[in-house]
Design an enzyme around this catalytic site. Structure first.
Site, PDB file in Angstrom:
ATOM      1  N   SER A  56       0.804  -1.025  -0.129  1.00  0.00           N
ATOM      2  CA  SER A  56       0.017   0.132  -0.038  1.00  0.00           C
ATOM      3  C   SER A  56       0.851   1.231   0.019  1.00  0.00           C
ATOM      4  CB  SER A  56      -1.040  -0.086   1.263  1.00  0.00           C
ATOM      5  OG  SER A  56      -1.545   1.284   1.548  1.00  0.00           O
ATOM      6  N   TYR A  76      -2.969  -1.258  10.270  1.00  0.00           N
ATOM      7  CA  TYR A  76      -2.804  -1.551   8.545  1.00  0.00           C
ATOM      8  C   TYR A  76      -1.558  -1.295   8.030  1.00  0.00           C
ATOM      9  CZ  TYR A  76      -4.207  -1.539   3.669  1.00  0.00           C
ATOM     10  OH  TYR A  76      -4.213  -1.902   2.516  1.00  0.00           O
TER      11      TYR A  76
END
Length: 254
Positions: free
Chosen positions: A147, A160
């Site tokens: 990400s 996350y």
């Protein structure tokens, strides 16, 4: 094009969102695709039916990746399917796409939620690759979906972000470990991508303003934007690219 004709690919979390588009894209390139799902069996079947309707080869495979036992189950089920279909348990492309987020802020994150997100986002890819070392063919491909949040600060999704930072490091170590076998290992780092999982937020007035302010290309990403990068890395075109963290955010936070 059929750059992946004769290849076999496993896409974890391949039934929805980015994973769905990756599954469809690799199939269009000629690969037989194992479409993994955790709980969305109907969605996985829909992906498989779409691939087959368009002349490709695919099959669904379900396993819960919240534990190492689930990873082992996935590998065993994949072995069985490949034996039936190809008389061989070896495959060529592994896309570690499955991942979860948690809604809690840093202050609210519980130990249970923390352990769950690390189990799915970090532990599962680690042990899936470990279990696949004897199954992945030389000159194969491992593509980890990371990400863009690993290079910017978003305290609201700290847990996350930590998992994806771990995936980046995992990518570098694997590339070194497997380079002698000609296996390339790379990570793709998406930014804001329009999927059904975050559709409510992305359709909000607040989110509509973000791309113009944050993204050089001025728009949100689409699942196909990420799938095309994965297809490049999976093909022979990406044969000399390894240990790379490919930013696919459209130029976010420059």
């Amino acid at each position: 094009m059929n750059r992946l004709k004769g290849k076999v690919a496993l896409v974890t979390g391949g039934s929805r969102g980015i994973g769905r588009e990756i599954s469809l894209r690799l199939a269009r390139e000629g690969a037989m695709v194992a479409v993994h799902y955790g709980s969305k069996q109907d969605a996985a079947r829909d992906v498989v039916e779409t691939i087959i309707a368009n002349g490709g080869e695919a099959f669904p495979i379900g396993a819960n990746l919240g534990s190492v036992a689930g990873v082992i189950q996935l590998v065993q089920l994949l072995d069985e399917e490949l034996k039936d279909r190809t008389s061989d348990i070896h495959y060529d492309i592994l896309v570690n796409n499955a991942g979860i987020g948690i809604p809690e802020s840093f202050e609210e994150t519980t130990e249970i939620a923390y352990d769950e997100i690390f189990a799915v986002n970090v532990k599962a890819p680690f042990f899936l690759v470990q279990q696949s070392l004897s199954r992945l063919r030389d000159e194969g491909r491992i593509i980890n979906i990371s990400s863009g949040v690993t290079r910017v600060a978003y305290p609201s999704i700290m847990a996350y972000s930590l998992t994806k930072g771990a995936i980046n490091t995992f990518t570098l170590h694997l590339a070194k470990l497997l380079g002698s076998r000609g296996i390339t290992v790379n990570a793709v780092l998406p930014g804001m991508v329009r999927t059904d999982m975050n559709a409510d937020f992305l359709d909000s007035p607040e989110a509509q303003k973000l791309p113009a302010d944050m993204v050089a290309l001025g728009r949100m990403g689409e699942p196909s934007d990420i799938a095309d990068v994965v297809a490049f890395l999976a093909s022979r075109d990406g044969r000399f690219v390894t240990a790379q963290l490919l930013d696919a955010t459209g130029g976010s936070h420059l």
